[in-house]
Design an enzyme around this catalytic site. Sequence first.
Site, mmCIF file in Angstrom:
data_model
loop_
_atom_site.group_PDB
_atom_site.id
_atom_site.type_symbol
_atom_site.label_atom_id
_atom_site.label_comp_id
_atom_site.label_asym_id
_atom_site.label_seq_id
_atom_site.Cartn_x
_atom_site.Cartn_y
_atom_site.Cartn_z
ATOM 1 N N ARG A 76 -4.488 14.439 -11.929
ATOM 2 C CA ARG A 76 -5.042 13.183 -12.412
ATOM 3 C C ARG A 76 -4.870 13.094 -13.948
ATOM 4 N NH1 ARG A 76 -11.013 10.166 -12.058
ATOM 5 N NH2 ARG A 76 -9.955 9.789 -10.056
ATOM 6 N N HIS A 95 -3.449 4.671 -8.038
ATOM 7 C CA HIS A 95 -4.592 5.622 -7.224
ATOM 8 C C HIS A 95 -4.535 5.619 -5.773
ATOM 9 C CE1 HIS A 95 -8.095 7.769 -7.328
ATOM 10 N NE2 HIS A 95 -9.040 7.144 -7.648
ATOM 11 N N GLN A 148 -7.298 6.958 -3.301
ATOM 12 C CA GLN A 148 -8.383 6.147 -3.247
ATOM 13 C C GLN A 148 -8.056 4.953 -2.043
ATOM 14 O OE1 GLN A 148 -11.405 5.956 -5.081
ATOM 15 N NE2 GLN A 148 -11.757 4.251 -3.434
ATOM 16 N N ASP A 155 -13.328 -3.338 -9.527
ATOM 17 C CA ASP A 155 -13.412 -2.035 -10.317
ATOM 18 C C ASP A 155 -13.760 -2.467 -11.532
ATOM 19 O OD1 ASP A 155 -12.517 0.315 -10.868
ATOM 20 O OD2 ASP A 155 -10.462 0.108 -11.185
ATOM 21 N N CYS A 166 -14.294 1.253 -6.062
ATOM 22 C CA CYS A 166 -13.745 2.731 -5.985
ATOM 23 C C CYS A 166 -14.738 3.576 -6.700
ATOM 24 C CB CYS A 166 -12.345 2.904 -6.680
ATOM 25 S SG CYS A 166 -12.568 2.091 -8.195
ATOM 26 N N ARG A 203 -13.289 9.188 0.641
ATOM 27 C CA ARG A 203 -12.487 9.936 -0.157
ATOM 28 C C ARG A 203 -12.171 11.308 0.426
ATOM 29 N NH1 ARG A 203 -11.615 8.817 -5.196
ATOM 30 N NH2 ARG A 203 -9.708 9.581 -4.651
HETATM 31 N N1 NVA Z 1 -9.538 1.717 -12.638
HETATM 32 C C1 NVA Z 1 -10.466 3.019 -12.921
HETATM 33 C C2 NVA Z 1 -10.467 3.620 -11.736
HETATM 34 C C3 NVA Z 1 -11.508 4.787 -11.831
HETATM 35 C C4 NVA Z 1 -11.466 5.435 -10.302
HETATM 36 C C5 NVA Z 1 -9.865 3.767 -13.962
HETATM 37 O O1 NVA Z 1 -8.390 4.213 -13.954
HETATM 38 O O2 NVA Z 1 -10.743 4.344 -14.888
HETATM 39 N N1 CP Z 2 -13.028 6.637 -7.163
HETATM 40 C C1 CP Z 2 -12.724 7.534 -8.142
HETATM 41 O O1 CP Z 2 -11.489 8.013 -8.287
HETATM 42 O O2 CP Z 2 -13.614 8.215 -8.758
HETATM 43 P P1 CP Z 2 -13.525 9.470 -9.621
HETATM 44 O O3 CP Z 2 -13.329 9.045 -11.180
HETATM 45 O O4 CP Z 2 -15.345 9.958 -9.800
HETATM 46 O O5 CP Z 2 -12.834 10.647 -9.087
#
Ligand code: NVA
Ligand code: CP
Length: 328
Positions: free
Chosen positions: A107, A134, A137, A230, A271, A316
């Site tokens: 990540r 992602h 997800q 989101d 998400c 998840r």
């Molecule tokens: N769009 C958000 C998703 C978090 C799971 C981010 O990248 O912060």
């Molecule tokens: N939805 C998701 O990816 O959550 P986290 O950022 O907590 O992993």
Amino acid sequence: AYNLKGRNLLTLKDFSKDEINYLLSLSEDLKAKKRAGIEGKSLSGKNIALIFEKPSTRTRCAFAVAAKDEGGMPEYLGKNDIQLGKKETVADTARVLGRMFDGIEFRGYEHKTVEILGEYAGVPVWNGLTDLYHPTQILADFLTLKENFSKLEDLNLVYTGDGRNNMANSLMVGSAIMGINYTIVAPEELWPDKDLIKECKKTAAESGAKIEITADIKDGVEGADAIYTDVWVSMGEEAEFKKRIELLTPYQVNMEMIKLTKNPDVIFLHCLPAYHNTETENGKKIFEEYGLKEMEVSDEIFESKYSKVFDQAENRMHTIKAVMTATL
Ligand code: NVA
Ligand code: CP
């Protein structure tokens, strides 16, 4: 069964419709097994590296618990724990980790990083979120859609909010492959990259999905089976809050929007994490500055019968378990 051994999951484009359906049915089996209290051995002897440049609750825990449930060993590597990209090239780190681990989750920020890991590691690499995509997800989201509607094809999935972020992109890619009609409802400044839209429309022509991008809320949400949103500001974009709040306030998911769907059975998806009340430290600061009580979703909808967000969160774990067992 499909043989996905050795495959990466960098974006959903890496898998066909049949392969994604296979991963979803494997997830259903693994979920039933977990509910029945049956432990698995499908990851027995497997060591799994979890690299996190950005924070995470769901993704980290999903990988760790899924690995443990199936007899594997997860190792968390935070951004200050390893040399990745600072003292050592990503390609070198990839080759080192690939000699010790059987699979690598990443990540972080740049999508390029996960591509380099995937190219050099020699073991499966899974994208746990980058600035662009992602994919794990989306598997959880599609499992949740299946649980609610018993199908994916021909569903109307509407995403509203930041139409350029990793979630908007990945939902578009996934919907195009699976034959889900996908509408992004967002101000024009936040529409997705033109090349990605073109690519997804081409894929959609094969699956029969309709991909639409509109700024018109009433038109866009009517007939939705699911409304997805989101955060307005993703990790790494914190300087954008003011602009995003100005642009996106009309696009909040609230009771008015739910009514505009004209579908009493519509569900709400997110998400997570979500800004739906003032109870978080970050939320409080931002809300005070801009005079808000909630952002992308009203507390009323988040806590309503429409909301399936905690099913998504649980899913998840089951879907990530499916990805690991299928590719290792
Ligand atoms: N769009 C958000 C998703 C978090 C799971 C981010 O990248 O912060
Ligand atoms: N939805 C998701 O990816 O959550 P986290 O950022 O907590 O992993």
